[in-house]
Design an enzyme around this catalytic site. Structure first.
Site, mmCIF file in Angstrom:
data_model
loop_
_atom_site.group_PDB
_atom_site.id
_atom_site.type_symbol
_atom_site.label_atom_id
_atom_site.label_comp_id
_atom_site.label_asym_id
_atom_site.label_seq_id
_atom_site.Cartn_x
_atom_site.Cartn_y
_atom_site.Cartn_z
ATOM 1 N N SER A 152 0.809 -1.218 0.000
ATOM 2 C CA SER A 152 0.000 0.000 0.000
ATOM 3 C C SER A 152 0.847 1.276 0.000
ATOM 4 C CB SER A 152 -0.933 0.001 1.213
ATOM 5 O OG SER A 152 -0.186 -0.084 2.410
ATOM 6 N N THR A 184 -1.557 3.763 4.403
ATOM 7 C CA THR A 184 -0.601 4.838 4.109
ATOM 8 C C THR A 184 0.368 4.903 5.261
ATOM 9 O OG1 THR A 184 -2.240 6.180 2.941
ATOM 10 C CG2 THR A 184 -0.469 7.395 4.017
ATOM 11 N N VAL A 216 -6.429 10.967 -6.936
ATOM 12 C CA VAL A 216 -5.508 11.368 -5.872
ATOM 13 C C VAL A 216 -6.294 11.370 -4.562
ATOM 14 C CG1 VAL A 216 -4.191 13.321 -4.944
ATOM 15 C CG2 VAL A 216 -3.997 12.729 -7.376
ATOM 16 N N GLY A 217 -5.697 10.820 -3.523
ATOM 17 C CA GLY A 217 -6.374 10.795 -2.221
ATOM 18 C C GLY A 217 -5.945 11.943 -1.334
ATOM 19 N N ASP A 218 -6.135 11.760 -0.049
ATOM 20 C CA ASP A 218 -5.796 12.806 0.919
ATOM 21 C C ASP A 218 -4.291 12.915 1.183
ATOM 22 O OD1 ASP A 218 -5.950 10.194 2.006
ATOM 23 O OD2 ASP A 218 -5.853 11.010 4.033
ATOM 24 N N THR A 254 -4.925 8.224 7.677
ATOM 25 C CA THR A 254 -4.939 7.073 6.791
ATOM 26 C C THR A 254 -6.394 6.659 6.606
ATOM 27 O OG1 THR A 254 -4.111 4.817 6.457
ATOM 28 C CG2 THR A 254 -4.599 5.445 8.713
ATOM 29 N N GLY A 255 -6.658 5.934 5.533
ATOM 30 C CA GLY A 255 -8.034 5.518 5.279
ATOM 31 C C GLY A 255 -8.558 6.099 3.983
ATOM 32 N N GLY A 273 -9.388 8.319 1.456
ATOM 33 C CA GLY A 273 -8.941 9.701 1.343
ATOM 34 C C GLY A 273 -10.037 10.683 0.999
HETATM 35 N N1 ASP Z 1 -5.440 7.635 2.449
HETATM 36 C C1 ASP Z 1 -5.048 6.795 1.350
HETATM 37 C C2 ASP Z 1 -5.756 7.255 0.102
HETATM 38 O O1 ASP Z 1 -6.908 7.610 0.154
HETATM 39 C C3 ASP Z 1 -5.296 5.357 1.567
HETATM 40 C C4 ASP Z 1 -5.148 4.826 2.980
HETATM 41 O O2 ASP Z 1 -4.441 5.404 3.787
HETATM 42 O O3 ASP Z 1 -5.745 3.814 3.318
HETATM 43 O O4 ASP Z 1 -5.181 7.187 -0.952
#
Ligand code: ASP
Length: 345
Positions: free
Chosen positions: A79, A206, A235-237, A257-258, A260
């Site tokens: 990841s 992340t 693009v995520g957070d 994380t999670g 985004g």
């Molecule tokens: N935050 C990351 C994204 O959305 C993924 C993650 O941290 O699980 O790309």
């Protein structure tokens, strides 16, 4: 000329100034520093690397960059960085950002072919007049700076992608631990069992890392391959300053994380730092931010994971997630551990 009385008055005044200084020095030195915290179990090895710099009196900025380079280069970590799961077109696209104690920041989004996006983000911060470079522009900059062009898709991740292509369903999974919690709460499963039970790989996570150095300066870094099987260009957070990472040297730093999309909507890491500014502890600030996400759409929140992690200027830290299963790693001179984050569910 100083007469005796004036001299005595002056020395009393200087004396009280000195003791005041001593008191504030004592308060400042009472902070728990240096310290580094980072997301998930894999944060432990990253912290160990960061500690080589922090423990030797080095800068938080150098420490967080060095720390997150560990999971970036680890092909077993699917990841983050090299070996990350690709987008739905089979392309590994990386997102990363970095921020220092002066509010300087740099970010790369949707960067392909480069092992260490965090180091490119740092150079965007240090060598360009910009904060963000994306896609081809980010790659062009990285190559011009001497980064090697590599294939980020490992055979293992390619295999998972090809398996996914059979259904091609974009279905972010809540992290594996939580997925499996109801099914088999007591034992630890190996990777293939995890894959089978969860119906697919752990398809997002992340590394977000924040640190305070011996001088009391804060910095943070955040890097990811994002959501597996995302649309190309998504693009995520994680590379968005304020969403995936935020540092304010007066107050503290936070990372996330999670999923985004949910973090971007509430500008999560900035929110956590602002809550700490209002007096919330790191854990309570993270909890408030999680509650904000859940309140917006409680039904949807049941299906996804978001976790925040924060550190304040005293060196206090805390975390909070929507779902069970979020962990984070801490390293200071007095402790080194992985902590299960508290959660709403
Ligand atoms: N935050 C990351 C994204 O959305 C993924 C993650 O941290 O699980 O790309």
């Amino acid at each position: 000329m100083l007469n005796r009385r004036k001299f005595l008055e002056l020395s009393a005044f200087t004396g009280s100034l000195l003791s005041l200084n001593k008191k504030s020095w004592a308060r400042a030195s009472a902070a728990n520093k240096p310290i580094v915290i980072s997301t998930w179990d894999f944060g432990k090895d990253a912290n160990t690397e960061a500690w080589k710099i922090l423990g030797a009196g080095g800068k938080a900025l150098d420490a967080v960059e060095a720390g997150v380079k560990i999971p970036e280069a680890d092909p077993k970590n699917q990841s983050v960085g090299y070996g990350g799961l690709p987008d739905r077109d089979g392309r590994v696209t990386l997102d990363a950002c970095i921020m220092d104690h002066l509010g300087n920041c740099g970010s790369v989004m949707c960067l392909e072919h480069i092992m260490h996006p965090i180091s490119v983000a740092r150079l965007v911060m240090e060598k360009t007049p910009h904060v963000v470079l994306v896609g081809d522009g980010a790659l062009q900059f990285a190559l011009a700076e001497g980064f090697e062009k590599i294939n980020l898709l490992t055979p293992e991740s390619e295999k998972v992608w090809k398996e996914w292509l059979k259904t091609s369903k974009y279905e972010p999974k809540i992290n594996i631990e939580n997925q499996l919690y109801d099914k088999k709460p007591t034992s630890y499963l190996d990777a293939s069992q995890v894959y089978d039970l969860a119906g697919g790989p752990n398809n997002h996570d992340t590394i977000g890392m924040v640190a305070m150095d011996a001088n009391g300066n804060l910095s943070g870094a955040c890097t990811t391959s994002g959501m597996a099987f995302k649309m190309h260009g998504r693009v995520g957070d994680s590379p968005i300053i304020g969403a995936g990472l935020y540092v304010d040297n007066e107050v503290g730093a936070a990372t996330s994380t999670g999923v985004g999309e949910e973090v971007i909507r509430c500008v999560g890491s900035h929110l956590v730092v602002e809550l700490m500014r209002q007096g919330y502890s790191p854990e309570n600030a993270c909890r408030k931010a999680v509650e904000r996400i859940v309140k917006r759409n409680p039904e949807k929140a049941k299906t996804l994971q978001v976790g925040f992690l924060a550190l304040n200027k005293k060196g206090e830290y805390g975390a909070y997630a929507i779902q069970k299963g979020f962990t984070y790693a801490v390293k200071s001179s007095s402790e080194e551990k992985i902590i299960p984050g508290k959660s709403m569910v």
